[in-house]
Design an enzyme around this catalytic site. Structure first.
Site, PDB file in Angstrom:
ATOM      1  N   SER A 153      -9.723   2.052   2.839  1.00 41.40           N
ATOM      2  CA  SER A 153      -8.812   2.765   1.969  1.00 41.40           C
ATOM      3  C   SER A 153      -7.828   1.867   1.224  1.00 41.40           C
ATOM      4  O   SER A 153      -7.301   2.285   0.199  1.00 41.40           O
ATOM      5  CB  SER A 153      -8.030   3.781   2.794  1.00 41.40           C
ATOM      6  OG  SER A 153      -7.203   3.132   3.722  1.00 41.40           O
ATOM      7  N   LYS A 167       0.860  -1.190   0.000  1.00 42.88           N
ATOM      8  CA  LYS A 167       0.000   0.000   0.000  1.00 42.88           C
ATOM      9  C   LYS A 167       0.900   1.245   0.000  1.00 42.88           C
ATOM     10  O   LYS A 167       1.902   1.280   0.714  1.00 42.88           O
ATOM     11  CB  LYS A 167      -0.888  -0.024   1.240  1.00 42.88           C
ATOM     12  CG  LYS A 167      -1.945   1.080   1.281  1.00 42.88           C
ATOM     13  CD  LYS A 167      -2.823   0.943   2.529  1.00 42.88           C
ATOM     14  CE  LYS A 167      -3.914   1.993   2.602  1.00 42.88           C
ATOM     15  NZ  LYS A 167      -4.761   1.854   3.792  1.00 42.88           N
ATOM     16  N   SER A 218      -9.880  -0.360   7.040  1.00 46.90           N
ATOM     17  CA  SER A 218      -9.266  -0.155   5.725  1.00 46.90           C
ATOM     18  C   SER A 218      -8.576  -1.374   5.127  1.00 46.90           C
ATOM     19  O   SER A 218      -8.195  -1.348   3.956  1.00 46.90           O
ATOM     20  CB  SER A 218      -8.280   1.002   5.778  1.00 46.90           C
ATOM     21  OG  SER A 218      -8.980   2.220   5.714  1.00 46.90           O
TER      22      SER A 218
END
Lengths: 481, 483
Positions: free
Chosen positions: B154, B79, B178
């Site tokens: 996210s 990420k 997330s």
């Protein structure tokens, strides 16, 4: 209307740790900018703070040294404000649970003892340094240079209660605090290096009133001299304003060293809201009894203890305080020398006057190895017992500073031992009286200045080998019976 | 489990048996990426050159019989809020469009030790604030099951790459769901470990007391392997712990269904998955009982005070002074103001303002202070619940993936998609999302399991047994061929 000033001091002490407060970067003393940095003290994204245990030990020592209670479960807070030299735009500090609370420091003003109540002692990190080119101020600079070497250096803030009543008292307080951090070995305590930086909160109010006046914060005082001048100036400024019925506004003012005045530092926003909240990157700071004991055991000396030791030798409070605040070696030399001479005042005078004076003149910063308390005591005893004149004692000391000699044998080898033999003195006196009949006739009483002249003549003719006290005694007896 | 990419253990066996080379796997994954990326936009950057080089080093190790373990040669996506030395870390923000990290996050350093390779950096909602990746300054990621739908957020990029087979596994970060919510939307496994077991050093903070790095994978065992390699005490993270992992007392487990997450506001689809799994658990001898945790209803409100408050300070460092975007201006403050005005997106600004307000003098006690108090009550409620139960079960999300634009006009509805996942962050609990079925419109549905702090491994064990029982073997549309 009688007005009295009230002053509270906020002092930042830079701790003398190897590494910074929240990272392992070395604390460096250098003009070369930005050489001791890492993601944490540069506030790079993703970097995290880890507390420096040594710094916590030091602040506990300082809190104990300032007679504070220790907060056993404290925490770090974030103090939020934007400034280019504050990398994270928040400072890790402490808010409602500072390490030390409710302490006091004993201070000395001239020949009297006073107490300054300490409100809190808390831990924080230092900011970087900004150099604003073109104007010296951020809002009118043509450009700003940033040096982050200082960013993250451990700082302790010591805050007094608003109970200081004069500039002299504020100076005495800073001197005591400075000595405390030096004696504890937790800071270099050099004002000129910014190891200690202080702000003063000053207000004036009518004498006898319970309420304090509007407080004004004074910044940018870089020496004890400027601290004293700035406070005196500000008290005068505020007193005049109150007398002229002008209202004082709560603000921060800057001490202008060139103009010798305090100037308003206009802030754009109203009073700052720092939005303190507990730093989620740092667990609560638990200081248990064991940790307090370890810190306590690190305390070898405090100025208060040293002063007591000095007072016990018989010295006055102001002399004790002088040695307390002086260099460590002088303090130790005094204590070991007075043990042998048994005479505190003459030992104090000789060491602080003659010895320090000669060293300063000769630009010697360290005492030669051979110049120990034994030799100094022997020298002090020589002139205290009238065996050598003070002039000879000074000469012997000068010799001692460059060469390993024994004061007593040096004095006798060089014919410096004074005679206290009354017959010899009497002969000399008689001969001087005879040679100076014109002066003798003008003498009116034993206090006449011309007596001193005659004593001097006797000394001269003896080449200073007789004791001037004995000379005077014999002379007066001969002249006035 | 029958998926297009074999599990990490299987891949490791293929490497050991010389039936597949790590470099061949990397090429295959990269080919998948080239095929899917133009549609999905899940990776922000691909590390092909270094990836192929590293996987060839893995080839060598396997050839010499010196492999470094199960992750050697496994392509993992990262990420883009986790720092990898020498690569950009943008947080999907304009603010960091040019920011190259000068250091590795602790988890990255640990993964490098395992011999795994990185496929690249994945898309996210700007600074991990969002539930759909629609807040990325570089454009949204699409859901591999249907590109009209969001992948969640996210960590939407990290979930989509695993689902689409353009990485074998990925790292995400989870502040309010997330990892779990996008894993659920994309039909993969998402695991948020106990707070403090995985170092946060090098993860760009959103809300420090809630953020946790964890894996997104095809299987529970894959998640276990990655967790195993990234967990552990880190002296660089003061909130990191030396975990003592726990085991349940009995083999027959007692599992609680959280009543408040099985009522109005949670779709029937989502509730049905929990009921289905409950049945399977009971069939295998476990006890499943409904239990009430009334404060979970307040979790969302508490979260939207605490997370913005922390982020308002965490994001202060983005000021144009030392790194990242700098907007030209005539003075320092003007420069900082302009940079922040231009660099941050709307959602980020909204949360900074919200947090600044909640911490302001005069409002602190009413908002942030009160939120902290409720948070500690939520923590003690969970502690009590775990006196009675070994684990808790709920849906991962109130509904399956939604369409682009469906919730952008209504932030409250968007925030509600984290309803079930937020409590675990507030209490620091380990929680895992595993896919269990499909909705009417063929989008994946999942259940969530929560355990007490440091029950991570036993939580994974339970998740694995459920994974076996449900045998979820559906595949997303956007998948190329098998390996």
């Amino acid at each position: 209307m009688n007005l009295k000033p009230t002053i509270g001091m906020e002092t930042h002490v830079e701790l003398d740790t190897e590494s910074k407060m929240f990272c392992s970067c070395k604390v460096v003393e250098t003009d070369e900018p930005n050489i001791s940095l890492c993601p944490t003290c540069l506030g790079l994204p993703g970097a995290l703070p880890v507390p420096n245990k040594k710094a916590i030990e030091y602040i506990v020592m300082l809190s104990l040294g300032a007679n504070c209670s220790i907060t056993k479960e404290g925490m770090f807070h974030r103090k939020n404000y934007f400034y280019p030299d504050l990398p994270k735009n928040y400072q890790i500090s402490q808010f409602d649970f500072p390490v030390g609370v409710e302490g006091s420091l004993e201070i000395v003003i001239e020949d009297s003892l006073h107490t300054v109540a300490i409100e809190r002692v808390h831990m924080e990190e230092d900011t970087g340094k900004s150099i604003h080119l073109g104007s010296g101020r951020i809002d009118s600079a043509t450009s700003t240079l940033l040096d982050f070497n200082r960013s993250g250096v451990p700082l302790v803030e010591v805050v007094t209660k608003p109970i200081i009543s004069s500039a002299k008292m504020a100076v005495a307080y800073i001197e005591e605090l400075r000595q405390l951090v030096i004696d504890l070995g937790i800071s270099k305590g050099k004002l000129e290096k910014g190891n200690l930086r202080f702000d003063a909160n000053i207000s004036v109010a009518e004498e006898g009133s319970d309420e304090l006046g509007v407080k004004v914060e004074i910044k940018n005082m870089n020496s004890l001299k400027s601290l004293e001048k700035a406070i005196d100036y500000e008290i005068l400024r505020q007193t005049k304003m109150v007398q002229d019925k002008e209202s004082i506004i709560q603000e921060t003012r800057h001490w202008d060293e060139n103009k010798q005045v305090t100037l308003s530092m206009r802030t754009k926003e109203g009073s700052a809201d720092y939005r303190y909240f507990s730093d989620p990157d740092l667990p609560n700071m638990v200081i248990n009894d064991e940790f307090i004991e370890i810190s306590q055991n690190q305390i070898k000396e405090t100025p208060e203890k040293k002063r007591k030791t000095l007072l016990d030798t018989g010295l006055s409070l102001s002399d004790s305080n002088y040695l307390d605040k002086g260099q460590r070696w002088l303090y130790e030399l005094y204590l070991s020398t007075v043990k042998e001479t048994g005479d505190c005042k003459s030992t104090f005078n000789f060491l602080t006057g003659e010895l320090q004076g000669q060293m300063r003149k000769a630009e010697i910063s360290e005492l030669p190895q051979w110049l120990n308390s034994e030799k100094l005591a022997s020298l002090i005893n020589l002139f205290e017992n009238n065996e050598v004149s003070f002039t000879s004692a000074k000469d012997i000391l000068a010799k001692l500073l460059i060469e390993d000699i024994d004061p007593k044998s040096f004095a006798s080898d060089n014919n410096l031992i004074q005679s206290s033999d009354n017959d010899e003195i009497k002969a000399l006196v008689t001969s001087i009286i005879n040679e100076n009949q014109d002066i003798v006739e003008r003498l009116e009483n034993p206090e006449d200045k011309l007596v001193g002249y005659l004593v001097g003549q006797v000394m001269k003719s003896s080449k200073s080998k007789v004791n001037p006290g004995s000379v005077k005694e014999v002379l007066l007896k001969e002249l006035f019976g | 489990m029958n998926r297009n990419i074999p599990s990490i253990s299987k891949l490791n066996n293929l490497f050991l048996d010389k039936e597949l080379k790590p470099s061949e796997l990397f090429e295959q994954v990269y080919e998948n990426a080239s095929f899917t990326e133009s549609i999905l936009h899940a990776h922000l950057e691909l590390f092909y050159d270094e990836g192929i080089e590293n996987s060839k080093k893995s080839d060598e190790r396997f050839l010499k019989g010196e492999s470094l373990g199960k992750l050697d040669g496994i392509p993992i996506a990262i990420k883009d809020n986790i720092n990898v030395y020498g690569y950009k870390t943008t947080c999907s923000s304009k603010m960091l469009s040019n920011y190259v990290s000068p250091y590795d996050a602790t988890v990255i350093g640990m993964l490098k030790e395992t011999g795994s390779t990185f496929t690249g950096k994945t898309n996210l909602d700007e600074f991990a604030m969002g539930s759909s990746t629609e807040n990325s300054a570089y454009g949204p990621t699409k859901n591999p099951w249907n590109p009209d739908y969001v992948p969640g957020g996210s960590s939407g990029g990290s979930a989509a790459v695993v689902s689409a087979g353009s990485a074998v596994a990925s790292l995400g970060s989870d502040t309010g769901g997330s990892i779990r919510q996008p894993a659920s939307f994309c039909g993969v496994v998402g695991f948020k470990p106990t707070y403090g077991t995985v170092s946060r050093f090098g993860l760009i903070a959103f809300a420090s007391s809630l953020d946790q790095i964890g894996p997104i994978t095809n299987t529970v065992d894959d998640a276990r392997i990655i967790f195993d390699n990234i967990q552990g005490y880190d002296p660089k993270d003061a909130t990191s712990i030396k975990p003592e992992y726990t085991e349940p007392k009995n083999k027959k487990l007692k599992i609680g269904i959280i009543k408040e997450l099985m009522q109005e506001g949670v779709s029937e689809d989502s509730q049905n998955e929990v009921n289905k799994v409950t049945q399977l658990l009971e069939n295998s001898g476990h006890e499943v009982v409904e239990t009430s945790l009334p404060l979970t209803e307040m979790a969302l409100s508490v979260y939207y005070l605490i997370a913005p408050a922390e982020c308002s300070a965490n994001l202060s460092r983005f000021d144009g002074v030392r790194f990242g975007l700098r907007e030209p201006a005539s003075g320092s403050y003007e420069m900082m103001n302009k940079t922040r005005a231009v660099g941050f997106g709307e959602e980020v600004k909204k949360r900074i303002l919200l947090g600044t307000y909640a911490l302001s003098a005069g409002y602190f006690d009413e908002y942030y202070g009160r939120a902290l108090k409720v948070r500690s009550k939520i923590i003690s409620d969970f502690q009590k619940a775990f006196d009675d139960f070994d684990f808790l079960i709920s849906p991962t999300t109130p509904s399956p993936a939604f369409k682009f634009g469906e919730k952008t006009e209504n932030p409250l509805e968007m925030y509600l998609s984290d309803l079930c996942t937020i409590p675990a962050n507030l209490a620091g609990l380990p929680a895992i999302s595993i896919p269990t079925g499909l909705s009417n419109n063929n989008m994946p549905l999942s259940i969530q399991l929560m355990g007490k702090p440091c029950s991570d491994y036993s939580l994974l064990d339970l998740a694995e047994s459920i994974e076996d029982m449900v045998s979820f073997n559906h595949l997303p549309k956007m998948t190329k061929g098998d390996i």
